[in-house]
Motif scaffolding. Structure first.
Motif, PDB file in Angstrom:
ATOM      1  N   SER A  61     108.386  58.457 -64.128  1.00 27.69           N
ATOM      2  CA  SER A  61     108.166  57.586 -65.060  1.00 27.69           C
ATOM      3  C   SER A  61     106.645  57.321 -65.729  1.00 27.69           C
ATOM      4  O   SER A  61     106.374  56.582 -66.936  1.00 27.69           O
ATOM      5  N   THR A  62     105.672  58.265 -65.242  1.00 29.88           N
ATOM      6  CA  THR A  62     104.161  58.161 -66.043  1.00 29.88           C
ATOM      7  C   THR A  62     104.128  59.500 -66.678  1.00 29.88           C
ATOM      8  O   THR A  62     104.738  60.553 -66.464  1.00 29.88           O
ATOM      9  N   SER A  63     103.251  59.233 -67.871  1.00 30.69           N
ATOM     10  CA  SER A  63     102.925  60.407 -68.641  1.00 30.69           C
ATOM     11  C   SER A  63     101.568  60.884 -68.588  1.00 30.69           C
ATOM     12  O   SER A  63     100.951  61.615 -69.126  1.00 30.69           O
ATOM     13  N   ASP A  64     100.878  59.898 -67.661  1.00 30.39           N
ATOM     14  CA  ASP A  64      99.279  59.952 -67.456  1.00 30.39           C
ATOM     15  C   ASP A  64      99.310  61.348 -66.545  1.00 30.39           C
ATOM     16  O   ASP A  64      99.879  61.221 -65.340  1.00 30.39           O
ATOM     17  N   VAL A  65      98.713  62.570 -67.080  1.00 32.40           N
ATOM     18  CA  VAL A  65      98.612  63.691 -66.386  1.00 32.40           C
ATOM     19  C   VAL A  65      97.804  63.540 -64.933  1.00 32.40           C
ATOM     20  O   VAL A  65      98.298  64.197 -63.891  1.00 32.40           O
ATOM     21  N   VAL A  66      96.609  63.001 -64.991  1.00 32.62           N
ATOM     22  CA  VAL A  66      95.936  62.901 -63.744  1.00 32.62           C
ATOM     23  C   VAL A  66      96.686  62.144 -62.616  1.00 32.62           C
ATOM     24  O   VAL A  66      96.943  62.465 -61.500  1.00 32.62           O
ATOM     25  N   GLN A  67      97.390  60.849 -63.134  1.00 35.90           N
ATOM     26  CA  GLN A  67      98.262  60.272 -62.174  1.00 35.90           C
ATOM     27  C   GLN A  67      99.321  60.942 -61.613  1.00 35.90           C
ATOM     28  O   GLN A  67      99.585  60.819 -60.476  1.00 35.90           O
ATOM     29  N   GLN A  68      99.947  61.876 -62.442  1.00 41.09           N
ATOM     30  CA  GLN A  68     101.007  62.929 -62.062  1.00 41.09           C
ATOM     31  C   GLN A  68     100.609  63.791 -61.046  1.00 41.09           C
ATOM     32  O   GLN A  68     101.221  64.198 -59.951  1.00 41.09           O
ATOM     33  N   ASP A  69      99.371  64.195 -61.434  1.00 44.01           N
ATOM     34  CA  ASP A  69      98.749  65.033 -60.239  1.00 44.01           C
ATOM     35  C   ASP A  69      98.528  64.582 -58.838  1.00 44.01           C
ATOM     36  O   ASP A  69      98.817  65.023 -57.732  1.00 44.01           O
ATOM     37  N   VAL A  70      98.070  63.192 -58.899  1.00 44.42           N
ATOM     38  CA  VAL A  70      97.974  62.486 -57.537  1.00 44.42           C
ATOM     39  C   VAL A  70      99.283  62.130 -56.858  1.00 44.42           C
ATOM     40  O   VAL A  70      99.426  62.300 -55.726  1.00 44.42           O
TER      41      VAL A  70
END
Length: 88
Positions: A61-70
């Motif tokens: 549900s997230t499109s934030d690349v940094v958040q996806q990595d975490v």
């Protein structure tokens, strides 16, 4: 060791792994804390399966690349620390 005892031990191992990571796993630890808090708030039992499903839902549900990595890193750690189901 009964199944519930084994599950509790697994979840405790996962949490301990994140907490012992220090600064290297600070973002993942924050995510795990938020996941556990949300699971508890919704009145569900904190299990490896619940954590994994929550992390997958957040990842999708997230499109934030940094958040996806975490989230991906946290998911890899949880899956790596979770024993396989017996019989499969």
């Amino acid at each position: 060791m009964q199944l519930n005892d084994q599950q509790s031990s697994t979840e405790a191992d996962i949490i301990q792994h994140f907490r012992s990571g220090g600064d290297a796993l600070a973002a993942e630890t924050a995510v795990l804390d938020a996941v556990i808090r949300d699971i508890v708030i919704h009145g569900k039992k904190v299990t490896s399966k619940a954590i994994i499903l929550y992390l997958i839902a957040e990842l999708e549900s997230t499109s934030d690349v940094v958040q996806q990595d975490v989230l991906r890193s946290a998911l890899e750690i949880v899956v790596g620390k979770t024993p396989d189901d017996e019989g499969f």
